[in-house]
Structure formats: structure tokens, C-alpha cells
Scaffold this active site. Structure first.
Site, short mmCIF file in Angstrom:
data_model
loop_
_atom_site.label_atom_id
_atom_site.label_comp_id
_atom_site.label_asym_id
_atom_site.label_seq_id
_atom_site.Cartn_x
_atom_site.Cartn_y
_atom_site.Cartn_z
N LEU A 181 0.98 -0.93 -0.31
CA LEU A 181 0.43 0.12 0.39
C LEU A 181 1.02 1.06 -0.20
O LEU A 181 1.56 1.15 0.58
CB LEU A 181 -1.36 -0.20 1.02
CG LEU A 181 -1.56 -1.26 1.97
CD1 LEU A 181 -2.35 -1.75 2.50
CD2 LEU A 181 -3.03 -1.64 0.47
N ARG B 215 -0.34 -6.20 24.36
CA ARG B 215 0.81 -4.96 25.43
C ARG B 215 -0.21 -3.80 25.72
O ARG B 215 -1.66 -3.50 24.64
CB ARG B 215 1.71 -4.57 25.28
CG ARG B 215 2.44 -4.20 24.05
CD ARG B 215 3.41 -3.57 24.56
NE ARG B 215 3.74 -2.54 22.68
CZ ARG B 215 3.53 -2.90 21.53
NH1 ARG B 215 4.24 -4.08 21.36
NH2 ARG B 215 3.78 -1.55 20.27
C1 MV4 Z 1 3.15 -2.19 5.25
C2 MV4 Z 1 2.81 -1.11 4.27
C3 MV4 Z 1 2.75 -1.47 3.13
N1 MV4 Z 1 2.01 -2.07 2.36
N2 MV4 Z 1 1.96 -3.34 4.17
C4 MV4 Z 1 5.39 -1.22 9.02
C5 MV4 Z 1 5.31 -1.99 10.60
C6 MV4 Z 1 4.46 -3.00 10.30
N3 MV4 Z 1 3.43 -2.63 11.43
C7 MV4 Z 1 3.51 -2.78 9.14
N4 MV4 Z 1 4.60 -1.83 7.83
C8 MV4 Z 1 3.86 -1.36 7.16
N5 MV4 Z 1 3.35 -2.69 6.10
C9 MV4 Z 1 1.56 -3.58 2.88
N6 MV4 Z 1 1.02 -4.30 2.51
C10 MV4 Z 1 3.47 0.32 4.80
C11 MV4 Z 1 4.11 -0.66 6.69
C12 MV4 Z 1 4.75 1.14 7.24
C13 MV4 Z 1 4.71 1.67 7.93
C14 MV4 Z 1 3.44 1.06 8.74
C15 MV4 Z 1 2.45 1.91 9.51
C16 MV4 Z 1 3.28 2.81 10.18
C17 MV4 Z 1 4.20 3.72 10.10
C18 MV4 Z 1 5.17 2.64 8.54
C19 MV4 Z 1 6.36 3.07 7.87
C20 MV4 Z 1 6.57 2.72 6.90
C21 MV4 Z 1 5.68 1.55 5.93
#
Ligand code: MV4
Length: 449
Positions: free
Chosen positions: A204, A292
């Protein structure tokens, strides 16, 4: 017999937060601390304090045998792990319960399930939560990965089952990059986590991070406490969080909230949990669940009036949830600024002696911090030294008050992120609530240029 003495297996502001909830319930506290934290505020305030090891967290806050011994010696009948450290260690939770000490946290089996991101996704899907399109579980061959990627469309993301919180992910732009990226992700995952299981997801491009707070009683009853928008992050470290999210309507909150509460009720979840979603173009996609209490829990407390730590303790003590869903109202707006001992713009840590400390105050202003003038911030741990949580009837009012509160805060002797927060609260996009998970790093990049 109910809980009468809680051992707090943590440090800093969260140790203090837990101590406060316990004392308000007439429960004694036991602080455990490293040699570097002998002068910490929570150690001073606790009814009992036990040194459990040298500064290195591995030898102190992660030293399971020392913590169990401290609980036995002090006669603690419950352990609260806070966040980080041992809070999501299923094996430790089991050991605690084996010693007839109450674990103020979820059932070990649920910690374990959610710690494995493939299992977590499978479980979330079975419970009816919307998932990011991707592989059905782990990828077992490059051929399978190629097939899945072709179906969902590039770019895709390869993620480690044992990762989470941003560790062990890699973007795959096109089919030509797939084989090498998957191979590299597997070998990195093996090295980092001892587990080379990986899975694929649609990438995404510009989502928001919106997470729902949930609580279960472990017996099939669960409620949600609305969402927090945590999109403002740098290198997977949250900087500022708010509730409610500027992009959700009350209808969307109720719809998604009932889905997550129903899911938690069905799994028999116990205690506090956070269900993380990516949100893009009006759609939610489950990514992970945190089993948590979270750093940003006070923004939820501010808009619901529910004391989440008190609730955790009550549930661990076998009591029912103190609120039913129809009693939970979302009122006003709250923002939390994380204040770190670091350079506000290059983020280099700045531990050392705090020469002056004056916390902001006034109506609807909360500061969770163990700081005091003369305290020496040790260099061994996380750099977060305070949280400023401000409430207002409206988002605009909350921001006006937050600016005023940031002006009032005085921390001298170390650099802090207060100037970063002040700068952010002058940015039109932030004032408009118009930001995604990419916003902060792009803004910092432009500032530098
Ligand atoms: C993603 C994404 C885009 N597409 N999954 C980063 C932390 C982990 N909790 C999951 N993360 C992400 N997963 C898909 N399919 C982008 C991120 C991500 C992100 C997510 C939440 C908050 C900050 C972020 C920073 C970079 C990438």
C-alpha cells in the site's frame, strides 16, 4: 484473594503510570530496576524496590529469573510488564502463571499467536477482520510467490513472519526483482529472528496507520475503545498520536469498532490489545495485533474517560470489564507528543543531567514522566523521557492548548524533541489532519534540503 502487591517489570514513565493506577486501587507496588535506574522516580515512589542487575537490559529488565525471584522475595502476587521488554514474551507469561503469580496481560497462547505474523493474519482473517491482499500464509517457493504477486499486482511487500513493527520487510517493485528480494528477505529473517518464514502482501503506497484499542475479559466479553491515528512516524518510531483519527466518521468508527470487538470476544481475548490497520481510500486492512498496553494509551483515556491500566489490573484479578460498549462514549479530541532526549531534527540521542524541569499544567494537560531536576537520563535505554497529552473539545481547541502546553514545558540540560513538536504544529497539513505514514520522513527530507 485479590491482587494486593504488583511487581512492575519495567522502567521510566510507564513504570510510574502503573504505580499510580495500583496505588489508586489500594495496591502496593514493587519496583525492579537496574543499577543505572536506582535514582528513578518510580523506584522512589514504589513501596518496595529490588535491584535486578547491571545497566544492560538483557541482564536486568529482560532477566526473567531475576524478575521471578524478585516477585517471590517481595511477595508480589501479580506482574505488570508495561510495554517493550518482556511484555510480549509468551514464554515469560507462562512462567509467571506457573509460579502462581497473576500475569497482567493477555493469555500466553494469544501473545504467541499474534507474535507470529503469519498466524496473526490467519487468525484475524478467520475472525472476519479485513486483510491486506497477499499470500495465504507463508510462501513456500519462488514459483508460488510469483503466482501470488502476479495475482495481487506489483509492487508487493515481502514480510518476515517473526518480524513486525517494521522489522524484516522489503518492497518488491516488479516481477524482475521478486526472486532476489524473496531470497534476501529469507536470509535476513533467518539471521535476525532465527526463522526464515516470509509472506507476501500487496504494497500500500500511501496509507494511514489507524489502530483500535480493545479489551477482553477472557470469558468471551470484549469492548473497543475507538481508534488512534499513529501515522506520524519516523523509522517506525511514533512521534505524535491522536484520537479520534481526523479521517473517520462516527459511523466508520462504530462499524470497524464492532468488528474488532466481536473478533476479540470470539477468541476469548483477555486484557488490553491493539489491532493495527493500514487505512487507504476509506478501506481498513489488518496488519498486526499488539498484545500489550501501548505508549499512546493516554489519548484513548482522554477521550473515553476509561483508565486502561486500572482495567488491565481488574481483568487480571478476574473481575468483569468495568464498562459495557454502550457506556463508552468518544468525546472531544486528544493528542500525545512523545518527548525524547534527542536532537529535535537529527534525532541523535542526548542523555545526561536534567538541570531544570518544569512540566506543563492547567486544564486538560497531562504529563506522564519520571523526570525531575537533578535526574540523570541514562544512555542505555529508549530516549523517550516524557509524554505530553492534551485534550480539547475540538481538534482545533486541542491543538491551541497543545501549543500553549509545549511553550510551558521546560527541560534543560539535554536536547529534547519539543522544538520538533512546535514546528509540526505550525504545518498546514498537520493542522488539517492531512498526513499519511510517509508524511514525516518526507517533511524532514525537505527541511534538510
Ligand atoms: C505495510 C506497508 C505497506 N503495505 N504493509 C510497517 C510496520 C509494520 N507494522 C507494518 N508496516 C507497514 N506495512 C503493506 N502491505 C507499510 C508499512 C509501513 C508503516 C506502517 C505503519 C506505520 C508506519 C509505517 C512506515 C513504513 C511502512
Amino acid at each position: 484473594m485479590g491482587i494486593s502487591r504488583i511487581l512492575i517489570a519495567n522502567r521510566g514513565e510507564i513504570a510510574l503510570r502503573i504505580h499510580r493506577a495500583a496505588h489508586e486501587m489500594g495496591i502496593e507496588t514493587v519496583a525492579v530496576h537496574s543499577t543505572a535506574d536506582a535514582d528513578a522516580m518510580h523506584v522512589r515512589l514504589a513501596d518496595h524496590a529490588i535491584c535486578i542487575g547491571p545497566p544492560s537490559a538483557t541482564d536486568s529488565y529482560l532477566n526473567q529469573a531475576a524478575i521471578i525471584s524478585a516477585a517471590e522475595i517481595s511477595g508480589a502476587d501479580a506482574i505488570h510488564p508495561g510495554y517493550g521488554f518482556l511484555s510480549e514474551n509468551a514464554q515469560f507469561a507462562e512462567i509467571v502463571e506457573t509460579h502462581d503469580i497473576k500475569w497482567i496481560g493477555p493469555k500466553p497462547e494469544h501473545i504467541r499467536t499474534m507474535g507470529d505474523k503469519v498466524e496473526a493474519k490467519r487468525t484475524a482473517g478467520a475472525l472476519g477482520l479485513p486483510l491486506v491482499p497477499g499470500s495465504d500464509g507463508a510462501i513456500s517457493s519462488i514459483e508460488e510467490a510469483a503466482e501470488v504477486a502476479e495475482q495481487i499486482g506489483y509492487p508487493v511487500l515481502v514480510k518476515a513472519a517473526s518480524g513486525g513493527g517494521g522489522r524484516g520487510m522489503k518492497v518488491i517493485p516488479t516481477a524482475a526483482d521478486l526472486a532476489s528480494a524473496v531470497a534476501q528477505a529469507k536470509s535476513e529473517a533467518k539471521a535476525a529472528f532465527g526463522d526464515d518464514t516470509v509472506y507476501l502482501e500487496k504494497y500500500l503506497g500511501n496509507p494511514r496507520h489507524i489502530e483500535f484499542q480493545v479489551f477482553g475479559d477472557g470469558n468471551g466479553n470484549a469492548v473497543h475503545l475507538g481508534e488512534r491515528d499513529c501515522s506520524l512516524q519516523r523509522r517506525h518510531q511514533k512521534v505524535l498520536e491522536e484520537a479520534p483519527s481526523p479521517v473517520l466518521s462516527q459511523e466508520e468508527r462504530q462499524r470497524m469498532g464492532s468488528i474488532v470487538a466481536k473478533a476479540m470476544a470470539e477468541m476469548g481475548y483477555r486484557g488490553a490489545g491493539t489491532i493495527e490497520f493500514l487505512w487507504e481510500n476509506g478501506e481498513f486492512y489488518f496488519i498486526e495485533m499488539n498484545t500489550r498496553l501501548q505508549v499512546e494509551h493516554p489519548v484513548t483515556e482522554a477521550i473515553t474517560g476509561v483508565d486502561l491500566v486500572r482495567e488491565q489490573i481488574r481483568i487480571a484479578d478476574g473481575k468483569p470489564l468495568s464498562v459495557q460498549q454502550d457506556e463508552i462514549e468518544f468525546k472531544g479530541h486528544a493528542i500525545e507528543c512523545r518527548i525524547n532526549a534527542e536532537d529535535p531534527f537529527n534525532f541523535i540521542p542526548s542523555p545526561g543531567l536534567v538541570t531544570t524541569y518544569h512540566a506543563a499544567g492547567g486544564m486538560h494537560v497531562r504529563v506522564d514522566s519520571g523526570l525531575y531536576a537533578g535526574y540523570r537520563i541514562p544512555p542505555y535505554y529508549d530516549s523517550m523521557i516524557a509524554k505530553l497529552i492534551v485534550y480539547g473539545r475540538t481538534r482545533e481547541g486541542c491543538i491551541m492548548r497543545l501549543r500553549r502546553a509545549l511553550e510551558e514545558m521546560v527541560i534543560e540540560g539535554v536536547k529534547t524533541s519539543i522544538p520538533l513538536h512546535e514546528a509540526l504544529l505550525n504545518e498546514p497539513d498537520i493542522l488539517d489532519g492531512n498526513y499519511s505514514i510517509k508524511w514525516l520522513e518526507e517533511w524532514l527530507g525537505e527541511r534538510e534540503a
